[in-house]
Design a protein around this motif. Sequence first.
Motif, PDB file in Angstrom:
ATOM      1  N   ASP A 176      46.048  -1.755  38.842  1.00 42.31           N
ATOM      2  CA  ASP A 176      44.804  -2.509  38.569  1.00 42.31           C
ATOM      3  C   ASP A 176      44.612  -3.735  39.235  1.00 42.31           C
ATOM      4  O   ASP A 176      45.871  -5.003  38.552  1.00 42.31           O
ATOM      5  CB  ASP A 176      44.272  -2.390  37.269  1.00 42.31           C
ATOM      6  N   ARG A 221      41.680  -2.118  33.215  1.00 44.72           N
ATOM      7  CA  ARG A 221      41.023  -2.107  32.712  1.00 44.72           C
ATOM      8  C   ARG A 221      40.092  -0.786  32.158  1.00 44.72           C
ATOM      9  O   ARG A 221      40.847   0.814  33.136  1.00 44.72           O
ATOM     10  CB  ARG A 221      39.801  -1.890  33.898  1.00 44.72           C
ATOM     11  N   TRP A 224      39.273   2.301  34.977  1.00 46.11           N
ATOM     12  CA  TRP A 224      40.730   2.403  35.790  1.00 46.11           C
ATOM     13  C   TRP A 224      41.721   3.342  35.408  1.00 46.11           C
ATOM     14  O   TRP A 224      42.101   4.527  36.359  1.00 46.11           O
ATOM     15  CB  TRP A 224      41.150   1.332  35.850  1.00 46.11           C
TER      16      TRP A 224
END
Length: 422
Positions: A176, A221, A224
């Motif tokens: 990410d 996140r 994600w």
Amino acid sequence: MATTPVATSVFETLESEVRSYCRGWPTVFESARGCHLHDEDGHAYLDFFAGAGSLNYGHNNPVLKRALLDYLERDGVTHGLDTHTVAKREFLETFQRTILAPRGLDHKVMFPGPTGTNAVEAALKLARKVKGREAIVSFTNAFHGMSLGSLAVTGNAFKRAGAGVPLVHGTPMPFDNYLDGKVEDFLWFERLLRDPGSGLNRPAAVIVETVQGEGGINVARAEWLRALAELCRRWDMLLIVDDVQMGCGRTGAFFSFEEAGIVPDVVVLSKSISGYGLPMALTLFRPELDVWEPGEHNGTFRGNNPAFVTATAALETYWADGGTEEQTLARGRQVEEALREIVAEHRRRGAEYRGRGLAWGLTFTDRGHAARICSRAFELGLLVETSGPESEVVKLLPPLTATPEELDEGLRVLARAVDETV
């Protein structure tokens, strides 16, 4: 704080050159309690490293120590391979009652060898056995262990080079924000999966850390992670979450993936699962994946009964209610506020911070600052370490049991080390 030269002759002449942490902390430690270590010369150190995350409840936690001493004094089984023991039964019952059942998880529990890398190896072997495919996808800057299978899904070039043989059947994808948000999440990964000419062998599984500890405190996140779980579902790949360092409450919840609302097919735990720094590891997986033949993955020390005892005590003490999670998140906000002030004072030096719960990282444009800050912090009585592919991140992993006063003390020392170094 001044330190005296270390009487290191036996370490330097007899111990292998592979030793590492002792080079950054040149003293001889003698005792420890809670957040504090003392060396043989009487110097005190505040520990914001916590055994690389294996001491979430601090050194020699008195509740866990009492349980361990009582067990040893009554001649409880210390070595039992994978035989049935009272200690193992009590751990399994407590783990199911306090951790699995409240989260709606029905995962089976496997005891591999008592290290994180062995638990990862078991997860990779199981995924390949279940899917009948060899390829595993990992992520940039991942760290999953030092044995060959784990190194094949680790990103760090220095650690990979130590294998001495080709590391195969692992394919890295961007973690990410690896591409600074300029590319749609999983665009490249899914394109390779769709294209029969991409050269990507169909993966059996994807292995991921929700927060990359050794990789530099890189935080994924929640959205994600949810997208990754959905990608794995669509393409018939198992999702393995490596919670060796970030599990057992390090990010707040017991499992680091809980915030994202996902349920991995396989979960890997080690480090703080024993609660006391005793070697112990778990590989958890959905019941339908339990296709092992008896003895197909085993090890002499997969039944570490003293670790079961302290693990049970830790679960009963810290996870019977939500108090530990709430406290960790509160302590995390305290750390974040202090780091925000440090960054504000050193913004011209490119200072940035990131993290979750009680796992935080501090970086600067000059990548050499982190090592110098850690060195100065040690001289001032604070133990912190670096992480990241170039050791460019100051990593903070204080015990979850640290008091607000202890956190304040350590953060003041860190701020001073930054001021005097940067």
